[in-house]
Design an enzyme around this catalytic site. Structure first.
Site, PDB file in Angstrom:
ATOM      1  N   HIS A 157       0.821  -1.224   0.000  1.00  0.00           N
ATOM      2  CA  HIS A 157       0.000   0.000   0.000  1.00  0.00           C
ATOM      3  C   HIS A 157       0.847   1.263   0.000  1.00  0.00           C
ATOM      4  CE1 HIS A 157      -4.054  -1.787   0.680  1.00  0.00           C
ATOM      5  NE2 HIS A 157      -3.289  -2.812   0.991  1.00  0.00           N
ATOM      6  N   ASP A 365       3.599   9.319  -0.835  1.00  0.00           N
ATOM      7  CA  ASP A 365       2.432   8.555  -0.410  1.00  0.00           C
ATOM      8  C   ASP A 365       2.146   7.478  -1.443  1.00  0.00           C
ATOM      9  OD1 ASP A 365       0.172   7.888   1.047  1.00  0.00           O
ATOM     10  OD2 ASP A 365      -0.473   9.967   1.294  1.00  0.00           O
TER      11      ASP A 365
END
Ligand code: F6P
Length: 510
Positions: A157, A365
């Site tokens: 992720h 991110d």
């Protein structure tokens, strides 16, 4: 239909659509499991004086949840240590914050072995196993050592670091080798996939095949980019809830003469909060006519508070927020409201809708689902503007946002001004393009793309020699000798080999 077994460090089934305060990963996994009616396995979040191996099983919303308790030392070395003091900063390009200790590596290996020991009894022969995130990279290797032959996929992720950064990690090759025990390895974006492939080629002398497989350590696995999405319909429903209506009213009432800027993040140095506060101060400084006409609400949930770097960033943010309010605040205007608490998704949906700007400026991110939820919560007839960091994985898809460099105060300050004065027709045009993307690549598309790829990605004859099992006291991730691997040639043909030398990321990224 095969059962889906999802394994992640945290397990948190939302009780209802919008009520629980859970992150994007949890929502995505809950949605996948509800569809496949599978099993979710992970750490209970509880500790026990001595590891028992007991698996606690319960059922909620049609999903079986199985959890184990860990010892305090496990949490310290595996979760706070290796996962969040080594891998997290490294994978977010912050090698200045990584603090590698051998005990952390040992704890990481021990907890992954404990996950494997306890998960094994829960697995049925035709289950598909889907492992999530950096806490559990060695899990498939541990399961293979125990003889499991089911298809196992892994999804990361968070970002994958550039090769030069990855090689700063002691035993980095062993960590990467563990990924080759999976049948499918998924990344959020092509950037992170390319960085992984770059490591395989440049560091391991491995190969990248045209069919999406990579070879190294005498093994071949399929690797791909599977950008995670959100459940758009769910969010557009939640925004109509009574709680969202109330939070919308509250947010709008306190900003009758002001435009609201919203930021919602965990307190984490990767989120760029300090830089964002500084950019907001820059905006106020250089655009005095906007003072008292904007209000920035930053909701920031405390996170990983046992880790030193998280304690430090929290102290610094308190200081910066206080200084901004002291410098620019007036009798009846607080320029920055900085709130350290978490709210349910339905409450947040109302706040998103009330905000003229969604400010999402991480320094790095994997994806960032706040950006997507902000867009989905907007009023189609009068939508707000998303300001998005180019270093969020989401920027690859959300090109109609105002894309900024979060390291540049001027850039972010300019974007704030541009968003505040943007004509409605342009806001609608941008929002419609963003919504189209959200609907095209939503959470069910992500789930199905990964699960379908996993179903057809099985490598055959995974067999790890007994001699390869971890020796007690060995450094974390004992390298495993190359295994015999006969790939299903229809699935991963090893013809058309390509040795790719990749310029992984530009020097400015470093
Ligand atoms: O998205 C990355 C991630 O680490 C998830 O795996 C995790 O659920 C989330 O962030 C929150 O982090 P934590 O579980 O450490 O609070």
């Amino acid at each position: 239909m095969s059962r889906l077994v999802v394994v992640s460090n945290r397990v948190a089934m939302p009780d209802q659509a919008g009520g629980a305060s859970v992150g994007g990963l949890t929502m995505a996994l809950a949605a996948a499991l509800q569809h496949y009616r599978g099993l979710w396995f992970g750490w209970s979040g509880e500790t026990t004086p001595a590891f028992t191996g007991e698996v606690h099983v319960r059922e909620t919303g049609g999903v079986a949840i199985a959890t184990i308790d860990l010892e305090d030392q496990d949490v310290q070395e595996y979760y706070n240590g290796y996962a969040n003091t080594v891998l997290w900063p490294l994978f977010h390009y912050r090698i200045d914050l990584t603090e590698y200790e051998r005990a952390f590596g040992e704890g990481y290996a021990r907890v992954n072995a404990r996950f494997a020991d306890t998960l094994l009894s829960q697995i049925r022969p035709d289950d598909l196993i889907w492992v999530h995130d950096y806490h559990l990279i060695p899990l498939a290797q541990e399961l293979r050592r125990r003889g499991l032959t089911n298809r196992i996929g892994f999804f990361l992720h968070i970002p994958w670091p550039a090769c030069q950064l990855m090689t700063t990690l002691p035993h980095h090759q062993a960590l990467v080798e563990a990924l080759f025990a999976y049948d499918l390895v998924g990344f959020q974006t092509q950037d992170w996939l390319s960085a992984f492939e770059g490591y395989v080629v440049d560091e391991l002398g491995g190969e990248v095949h045209d069919n999406g497989c990579v070879s190294a350590f005498g093994r071949t696995v399929r690797a791909g980019a599977f950008p995670i999405g959100i459940d758009v319909d769910n969010l557009t429903e939640i925004v109509k809830s009574a709680t969202a209506a109330k939070s919308y009213d509250r947010a709008a009432a306190t900003n009758v003469y002001r435009q609201l800027i919203i930021g919602i993040d965990r307190i984490d140095y990767s989120k760029g909060l300090e830089e964002r506060f500084a950019a907001y101060a820059q905006f106020l400084e250089t655009n005095p006519e906007f003072r008292e006409r904007v209000s920035y609400l930053q909701i920031a949930q405390t996170s990983r508070s046992a880790v030193g770097a998280y304690q430090d960033i929290r102290i610094r943010l308190d200081g910066v927020a206080g200084r901004i309010n002291a410098a620019y605040g007036t009798l009846d205007w607080t320029p920055l409201r900085y709130v350290n608490r978490s709210y349910g998704r339905d409450f947040l949906a109302g706040v998103y809708r009330a905000a003229a700007i969604g400010l999402v400026t991480p320094l790095r991110d994997g994806m960032n689902l706040v950006a997507k939820e902000y867009v989905a919560a907007q009023n189609p007839r009068d939508p707000g503007v998303l300001i998005l960091s180019r270093f969020a994985g989401a920027a690859r898809q959300m090109k109609s946002a105002l894309i900024v460099n979060p390291y540049s105060r001027e850039d972010v300050a300019d974007a704030i001004k541009r968003a505040l004065i943007m004509p409605k027709v342009e806001r609608i045009e941008r929002w419609e393009a963003l919504m189209l993307g959200l609907r095209t690549e939503d959470v069910s598309g992500w789930r199905d793309a990964f699960v379908d790829a996993l179903k057809t990605s099985q490598s055959k004859l995974h067999s790890v020699p007994d001699s390869a099992a971890s020796a007690p006291g060995s450094p974390m991730l004992t390298p495993v000798p190359p295994t015999r691997l006969a790939l299903d040639s229809a699935i991963c043909p090893v013809s058309r080999l390509r040795r790719r030398k990749l310029a992984v990321l530009s020097p400015s990224d470093l």
